[in-house]
Scaffold this motif. Structure first.
Motif, PDB file in Angstrom:
ATOM      1  N   PHE A 235     -26.163 -16.910 -73.094  1.00 38.58           N
ATOM      2  CA  PHE A 235     -25.140 -15.960 -72.663  1.00 38.58           C
ATOM      3  C   PHE A 235     -25.184 -15.616 -71.178  1.00 38.58           C
ATOM      4  O   PHE A 235     -24.229 -15.074 -70.648  1.00 38.58           O
ATOM      5  N   LEU A 236     -26.295 -15.888 -70.512  1.00 37.38           N
ATOM      6  CA  LEU A 236     -26.399 -15.488 -69.106  1.00 37.38           C
ATOM      7  C   LEU A 236     -26.903 -16.651 -68.255  1.00 37.38           C
ATOM      8  O   LEU A 236     -27.906 -16.518 -67.549  1.00 37.38           O
ATOM      9  N   PRO A 237     -26.211 -17.788 -68.330  1.00 36.51           N
ATOM     10  CA  PRO A 237     -26.711 -18.949 -67.596  1.00 36.51           C
ATOM     11  C   PRO A 237     -26.819 -18.643 -66.095  1.00 36.51           C
ATOM     12  O   PRO A 237     -25.920 -18.031 -65.527  1.00 36.51           O
TER      13      PRO A 237
ATOM     14  N   GLU B 199     -28.858 -16.641 -64.667  1.00 35.93           N
ATOM     15  CA  GLU B 199     -29.379 -15.306 -64.339  1.00 35.93           C
ATOM     16  C   GLU B 199     -30.903 -15.366 -64.174  1.00 35.93           C
ATOM     17  O   GLU B 199     -31.590 -16.138 -64.836  1.00 35.93           O
TER      18      GLU B 199
ATOM     19  N   SER C  54     -34.329 -10.132 -64.285  1.00 40.82           N
ATOM     20  CA  SER C  54     -33.268  -9.123 -64.344  1.00 40.82           C
ATOM     21  C   SER C  54     -32.958  -8.706 -65.791  1.00 40.82           C
ATOM     22  O   SER C  54     -32.309  -7.695 -66.023  1.00 40.82           O
ATOM     23  N   VAL C  55     -33.427  -9.531 -66.741  1.00 37.81           N
ATOM     24  CA  VAL C  55     -33.281  -9.091 -68.139  1.00 37.81           C
ATOM     25  C   VAL C  55     -34.543  -8.294 -68.495  1.00 37.81           C
ATOM     26  O   VAL C  55     -35.523  -8.829 -68.988  1.00 37.81           O
TER      27      VAL C  55
ATOM     28  N   LEU D 118     -32.983  -3.187 -70.796  1.00 36.89           N
ATOM     29  CA  LEU D 118     -31.595  -3.440 -70.410  1.00 36.89           C
ATOM     30  C   LEU D 118     -30.692  -3.254 -71.636  1.00 36.89           C
ATOM     31  O   LEU D 118     -30.934  -3.864 -72.677  1.00 36.89           O
ATOM     32  N   PRO D 119     -29.650  -2.401 -71.531  1.00 41.72           N
ATOM     33  CA  PRO D 119     -28.781  -2.194 -72.705  1.00 41.72           C
ATOM     34  C   PRO D 119     -27.852  -3.397 -72.922  1.00 41.72           C
ATOM     35  O   PRO D 119     -26.852  -3.551 -72.224  1.00 41.72           O
TER      36      PRO D 119
ATOM     37  N   GLY E 212     -22.370  -3.980 -72.379  1.00 41.62           N
ATOM     38  CA  GLY E 212     -21.307  -4.984 -72.274  1.00 41.62           C
ATOM     39  C   GLY E 212     -21.810  -6.396 -72.028  1.00 41.62           C
ATOM     40  O   GLY E 212     -21.015  -7.293 -71.732  1.00 41.62           O
ATOM     41  N   ILE E 213     -23.131  -6.623 -72.124  1.00 45.90           N
ATOM     42  CA  ILE E 213     -23.664  -7.943 -71.815  1.00 45.90           C
ATOM     43  C   ILE E 213     -23.483  -8.897 -72.999  1.00 45.90           C
ATOM     44  O   ILE E 213     -23.145 -10.057 -72.818  1.00 45.90           O
TER      45      ILE E 213
END
Lengths: 84, 522
Positions: free
Chosen positions: A18-20, A22, A26-27, A31-32, A37-38
């Motif tokens: 989902f967060l290529p 990143e 930072s995760v 982290l919500p 909204g992530i």
């Protein structure tokens, strides 16, 4: 599997899927993911399926929601309570 | 035509006839009967009187789906007031804007949202009465609040106020292209004519069990709530978290014996793919209704093969008219079919026509904009007379023709085929999204210099929303930061699927952002 290792596995999945691109740092553990909204609803569903398959557990209705799966810390706690 | 009745009247009659039957099932809580629901809503009506709520006043609803919310809706209607439901998951600032915009007299709000909401309201100078409820569910929070209010200030039993047919039953806010949500005003006549049409086509009985999948601020909920409770049927409330989870949903449909299901196609696609439908029996299920966006045929075929018994209806219509055309899908769906099903024919309480750019009716087989007239058509947008005027065909005095913005073509058999939109509105998980509203939200980010949002087809989800941005600073904000920022400024369903940072956005020869080029880049 220790808590850190467990979080690492889930974190890697989230970043790859989902967060290529990143940065892993930072995760953070708090982290919500859902309320921030992530992860949208389909991403959350995929994550639940991944966790169930990877750890051989079944997440019940109330365990797979925003209250129990919003952060890596919460996910790890939920998963660990199931494995034991 | 029986449209002189206010919206709540059919429920009040059902409450007399079916007083001991279960009206609402709020999973995890005790069921509530018709008599109890009538009692609870009557107590709220009296409290609203005590707060000074007058006929035609607006009363807001800012809480998760629950028996409390259902009782509140009927309490508000019985007081002769208009209910204004908002998305409890939307940013408090957006909800405060809505409540201020339509000048609500009171708001029922959950305690967990109340503080932030109040701060936002004060910032706007709005001072509605706040009815703050702790832990809603099963009607308990509303009961407790009423007990306390009655103990502190006893009040006598009032009677229902009977609204006029043109009085507003509810206002539903939808995405506005200027970045401000706009309030669609629906009268009692609008709502009742639609509910009566549903009775005619779906023939509900007191033995039916309806799903309530859509949130109450979404127009699909009108059918769920007011059709089920008109006929003495039971309504099963499905909360947002549960509503997204196919495995749990399928279990719930089987367990409660849901007989009439209604939702956007997206969740039905997930049920077919991930719901293990084969592991349960669904003897009660007789109608599957879907609306809000195009159902990809591949997924619909899968669903129909797993659930062969029920009848399938494709319902179409914007919030401004509620359902205005419908089409029954014949099952099973042949393997070779790939094109989406038509939106069908116009409902019996409405009229439809297809017009060209100057408002002239086109011939059959020619593309044009679908326009709808009749009892179901909205009164207008709240305090937006210009936008209201623009949304109707000019120059037809006898009939108000609402321009849907949807391009359709009429087939030889009289069914309409949906072809696309006239403007920049897209449908996402059943929600209307103005791409312009996403842009306005993104422009609030301090590093964003330019932004253009486009929607492109996507095989899996039907549609992908891509934000193209340029940055004021050298390093661009991370994906996580952008998503979190969006979650504070936009409803979650408006957050783009992808953020594409560009050195500068492509421009046309007239120096406007080149959306066509950006679509190709997406």
């Amino acid at each position: 599997m220790g808590t850190d290792e467990l979080k690492q596995v889930i974190k890697e999945y989230i970043i790859n899927e989902f967060l290529p691109g990143e940065q892993p740092e930072s995760v953070t553990d708090d982290l919500p993911l859902i309320s921030g909204g992530i992860l949208d609803s389909i991403a959350t569903l995929k994550l639940v399926l991944f966790i169930e398959n990877r750890f051989g557990i079944v997440l019940e209705a109330h365990e797979a929601d925003r209250e129990n799966m919003d952060t890596l810390n919460q996910i790890a706690a939920t998963v660990e309570s199931k494995i034991k | 035509m029986g449209t002189q009745r206010p919206l709540q009247q059919a429920f009040m009659e059902a409450a007399e006839r079916f007083s001991g039957r279960v009206a609402v099932i709020d999973p995890g809580y005790t069921d509530i009967t018709y008599r109890q629901l009538a009692e609870l809503s009557g107590r709220l009506r009296d409290r609203l009187y005590a707060l000074g709520v007058e006929p035609r006043d607006r009363v807001g609803l800012y809480m998760r789906k629950s028996t409390d919310a259902v009782a509140a809706i009927y309490g508000i209607l019985r007081a002769g007031a208009t209910y204004v439901p908002v998305d409890p998951g939307a940013p408090p600032a957006r909800n405060a804007y809505i409540m201020h915009n339509c000048d609500v007299k009171a708001v029922l709000v959950e305690a967990r949202m109340a503080d932030k909401f109040q701060v936002e309201l004060q910032g706007l100078g709005a001072l509605p009465h706040l009815i703050v409820l702790d832990d809603v569910g099963g009607g308990l929070a509303l009961t407790t609040w009423l007990d306390n209010a009655e103990a502190a200030h006893p009040t006598s039993h009032g009677v229902d106020r009977i609204a006029d047919r043109d009085d507003l039953a509810y206002i539903l806010y939808t995405s506005g292209s200027t970045g401000r949500p706009k309030g669609v005003m629906l009268s009692h006549e609008n709502a009742v004519s639609f509910v009566d049409w549903c009775s005619e086509v779906f023939e509900p009985t007191p033995e039916d069990t309806f799903s309530s999948h859509a949130p109450f601020h979404f127009d699909l909920s009108i059918l769920d709530l007011h059709v089920s409770l008109k006929h003495g049927a039971s309504l099963v409330l499905i909360t947002e978290d549960l509503g997204k989870d196919p495995v749990r949903l399928v279990k719930l449909i089987a367990e409660y014996g849901i007989s009439i299901w209604y939702s956007a196609p997206s969740i039905l696609s997930l049920l077919a793919q991930f719901g293990n439908l084969g592991s349960y029996q669904f003897p009660a299920l007789r109608h599957v209704l879907f609306a809000g966006e195009v159902f990809p045929v591949k997924h619909l075929r899968m669903l129909c093969s797993l659930w062969p018994k029920p009848r399938y209806f494709n319902l179409y219509g914007p919030t401004e008219t509620n359902v205005c055309t419908f089409y029954e899908v014949a099952t099973p769906i042949p393997e070779e079919r790939t094109v989406p099903y038509p939106i069908g024919k116009v409902c019996s309480h409405l009229n439809g026509k297809v017009v060209d750019e100057i408002g002239q009716t086109v011939e059959m087989g020619v593309e044009g904009e679908l326009c709808i007239a009749g009892q179901g058509v909205m009164q207008g947008y709240w305090s937006l007379p210009e936008q209201t005027a623009k949304s109707f065909l000019a120059g037809s005095e006898e009939m108000r023709w609402y321009k849907t913005g949807d391009i359709v073509v009429e087939e030889p058999d009289g069914n309409y085929l949906y072809r696309g939109r006239r403007d920049r509105m897209v449908k996402r998980r059943g929600y209307r999204v103005e791409l312009g509203e996403i842009e306005v939200g993104l422009y609030k980010h301090p590093q964003v210099k330019e932004v253009a949002v486009v929607a492109v087809p996507d095989e899996e989800s039907g549609l992908k929303v891509v934000a193209h941005l340029s940055c004021k600073t050298e390093s661009t904000p991370s994906l996580i930061e952008m998503k979190r920022f969006c979650s504070e400024h936009l409803p979650l369903y408006m957050i783009p699927d992808r953020f594409a940072w560009q050195p500068a956005l492509p421009k046309t020869s007239t120096d406007k952002i080149d959306y066509q080029r950006l679509k190709e880049l997406s």
